[in-house]
Motif scaffolding. Structure first.
Motif, PDB file in Angstrom:
ATOM      1  N   ASN A 164       0.843  -1.166  -0.027  1.00 56.31           N
ATOM      2  CA  ASN A 164      -0.174   0.005   0.014  1.00 56.31           C
ATOM      3  C   ASN A 164       0.679   1.294   0.186  1.00 56.31           C
ATOM      4  N   LEU A 165       2.040   1.010   0.666  1.00 54.35           N
ATOM      5  CA  LEU A 165       2.914   2.512   0.518  1.00 54.35           C
ATOM      6  C   LEU A 165       3.563   2.598  -0.664  1.00 54.35           C
ATOM      7  N   GLN A 166       3.923   1.465  -1.442  1.00 45.51           N
ATOM      8  CA  GLN A 166       4.397   1.592  -2.769  1.00 45.51           C
ATOM      9  C   GLN A 166       3.490   2.121  -3.674  1.00 45.51           C
ATOM     10  N   ILE A 167       2.290   1.545  -3.630  1.00 48.04           N
ATOM     11  CA  ILE A 167       1.278   2.278  -4.528  1.00 48.04           C
ATOM     12  C   ILE A 167       0.776   3.654  -4.359  1.00 48.04           C
ATOM     13  N   SER A 168       1.041   3.904  -3.059  1.00 47.42           N
ATOM     14  CA  SER A 168       0.700   5.474  -2.643  1.00 47.42           C
ATOM     15  C   SER A 168       1.708   6.322  -3.221  1.00 47.42           C
ATOM     16  N   PHE A 169       2.944   5.762  -3.219  1.00 45.22           N
ATOM     17  CA  PHE A 169       4.016   6.799  -3.757  1.00 45.22           C
ATOM     18  C   PHE A 169       3.950   6.755  -5.306  1.00 45.22           C
ATOM     19  N   ILE A 170       3.517   5.687  -5.871  1.00 47.22           N
ATOM     20  CA  ILE A 170       3.821   5.417  -7.524  1.00 47.22           C
ATOM     21  C   ILE A 170       2.479   6.421  -7.947  1.00 47.22           C
ATOM     22  N   ASP A 171       1.340   6.333  -7.230  1.00 50.82           N
ATOM     23  CA  ASP A 171       0.296   6.948  -7.692  1.00 50.82           C
ATOM     24  C   ASP A 171       0.697   8.520  -7.613  1.00 50.82           C
ATOM     25  N   SER A 172       0.989   8.837  -6.274  1.00 54.20           N
ATOM     26  CA  SER A 172       1.011  10.225  -6.221  1.00 54.20           C
ATOM     27  C   SER A 172       2.070  10.914  -7.170  1.00 54.20           C
ATOM     28  N   ALA A 173       3.226  10.323  -7.274  1.00 53.54           N
ATOM     29  CA  ALA A 173       4.303  10.646  -8.089  1.00 53.54           C
ATOM     30  C   ALA A 173       3.732  10.853  -9.526  1.00 53.54           C
ATOM     31  N   LEU A 174       3.108   9.814 -10.087  1.00 55.78           N
ATOM     32  CA  LEU A 174       2.668  10.098 -11.336  1.00 55.78           C
ATOM     33  C   LEU A 174       1.559  11.064 -11.703  1.00 55.78           C
ATOM     34  N   LEU A 175       0.482  11.038 -10.738  1.00 52.39           N
ATOM     35  CA  LEU A 175      -0.472  11.952 -10.831  1.00 52.39           C
ATOM     36  C   LEU A 175      -0.042  13.447 -10.796  1.00 52.39           C
ATOM     37  N   GLY A 176       0.928  13.465  -9.759  1.00 58.51           N
ATOM     38  CA  GLY A 176       1.580  14.963  -9.521  1.00 58.51           C
ATOM     39  C   GLY A 176       2.290  15.394 -10.773  1.00 58.51           C
ATOM     40  N   LEU A 177       3.327  14.414 -11.381  1.00 59.70           N
ATOM     41  CA  LEU A 177       3.899  14.798 -12.391  1.00 59.70           C
ATOM     42  C   LEU A 177       2.907  14.961 -13.615  1.00 59.70           C
ATOM     43  N   ILE A 178       1.976  14.137 -13.916  1.00 60.32           N
ATOM     44  CA  ILE A 178       1.009  14.803 -14.914  1.00 60.32           C
ATOM     45  C   ILE A 178       0.392  16.046 -14.842  1.00 60.32           C
ATOM     46  N   SER A 179      -0.003  16.359 -13.688  1.00 59.06           N
ATOM     47  CA  SER A 179      -0.556  17.704 -13.240  1.00 59.06           C
ATOM     48  C   SER A 179       0.244  18.748 -13.554  1.00 59.06           C
ATOM     49  N   HIS A 180       1.667  18.603 -13.125  1.00 54.83           N
ATOM     50  CA  HIS A 180       2.657  19.632 -13.259  1.00 54.83           C
ATOM     51  C   HIS A 180       2.960  19.749 -14.902  1.00 54.83           C
ATOM     52  N   TRP A 181       2.994  18.631 -15.669  1.00 54.70           N
ATOM     53  CA  TRP A 181       3.144  18.688 -16.968  1.00 54.70           C
ATOM     54  C   TRP A 181       2.194  19.486 -17.775  1.00 54.70           C
ATOM     55  N   LEU A 182       0.869  19.207 -17.266  1.00 58.37           N
ATOM     56  CA  LEU A 182      -0.068  20.016 -17.757  1.00 58.37           C
ATOM     57  C   LEU A 182      -0.080  21.418 -17.538  1.00 58.37           C
ATOM     58  N   LYS A 183       0.169  21.835 -16.268  1.00 56.29           N
ATOM     59  CA  LYS A 183       0.272  23.208 -15.824  1.00 56.29           C
ATOM     60  C   LYS A 183       1.253  24.079 -16.600  1.00 56.29           C
ATOM     61  N   ASP A 184       2.391  23.373 -16.882  1.00 53.79           N
ATOM     62  CA  ASP A 184       3.617  23.782 -17.666  1.00 53.79           C
ATOM     63  C   ASP A 184       3.375  24.073 -18.951  1.00 53.79           C
ATOM     64  N   GLY A 185       2.206  23.499 -19.750  1.00 49.97           N
ATOM     65  CA  GLY A 185       1.988  23.634 -21.053  1.00 49.97           C
ATOM     66  C   GLY A 185       2.315  22.586 -21.943  1.00 49.97           C
ATOM     67  N   MET A 186       2.731  21.234 -21.160  1.00 48.22           N
ATOM     68  CA  MET A 186       3.214  20.226 -21.988  1.00 48.22           C
ATOM     69  C   MET A 186       4.431  20.450 -22.949  1.00 48.22           C
ATOM     70  N   ILE A 187       5.618  21.097 -22.244  1.00 51.85           N
ATOM     71  CA  ILE A 187       6.626  21.241 -23.166  1.00 51.85           C
ATOM     72  C   ILE A 187       7.400  20.104 -23.626  1.00 51.85           C
ATOM     73  N   TYR A 188       7.160  19.084 -22.769  1.00 48.80           N
ATOM     74  CA  TYR A 188       7.527  17.868 -23.474  1.00 48.80           C
ATOM     75  C   TYR A 188       6.597  17.031 -24.042  1.00 48.80           C
ATOM     76  N   THR A 189       6.970  16.128 -24.805  1.00 52.11           N
ATOM     77  CA  THR A 189       5.881  15.234 -25.481  1.00 52.11           C
ATOM     78  C   THR A 189       5.756  14.175 -24.547  1.00 52.11           C
ATOM     79  N   SER A 190       4.487  13.602 -24.930  1.00 55.36           N
ATOM     80  CA  SER A 190       4.035  12.309 -24.000  1.00 55.36           C
ATOM     81  C   SER A 190       5.001  11.296 -24.182  1.00 55.36           C
ATOM     82  N   ARG A 191       5.678  11.102 -25.149  1.00 59.46           N
ATOM     83  CA  ARG A 191       6.699   9.884 -25.261  1.00 59.46           C
ATOM     84  C   ARG A 191       7.956  10.175 -24.586  1.00 59.46           C
TER      85      ARG A 191
END
Length: 114
Positions: free
Chosen positions: A51-78
């Motif tokens: 459950n700790l591993q999953i929480s870490f990965i979930d939070s990291a990935l969703l946080g990264l996606i959120s910031h990527w969108l806020k920053d205007g997707m300056i990097y490609t999804s690939r």
């Protein structure tokens, strides 16, 4: 996701849409748990509770996606996918990571920075 970036930006980066974030978080948690169940040896115990591993990965990935969108997707999804893969690969290597910042063993080196 790139083609629907505006929609995801509104859904992930708007405080009024916490429900969507929670649903996405729960769905990702469920999929990670299933993946572990299929891939792990039946008698294998994880070094860190699942459950700790999953929480870490979930939070990291969703946080990264959120910031990527806020920053205007300056990097490609690939590029983002490849970068996440590299970061996760480094977790099992001997490379210095930002996670080492939290290790008490690096305190002497940090004193030199101050």
């Amino acid at each position: 996701m790139e083609s629907e970036a505006d929609i995801f930006d509104v859904l992930l980066n708007n405080e009024r849409n916490d429900f969507f974030y929670e649903q996405l978080y729960d769905r990702l948690s469920e999929q990670l748990s299933r993946f572990y169940t299929v891939m792990a040896e039946s008698d294998e115990q994880p070094k860190v509770p699942l459950n700790l591993q999953i929480s870490f990965i979930d939070s990291a990935l969703l946080g990264l996606i959120s910031h990527w969108l806020k920053d205007g997707m300056i990097y490609t999804s690939r590029y983002m996918t490849q970068s996440v893969g590299k970061m996760l690969d480094q977790l099992d290597s001997n490379n210095i990571l930002l996670l080492d910042f939290f290790s008490h063993e690096t305190e002497p080196a940090l004193q030199d920075i101050q």
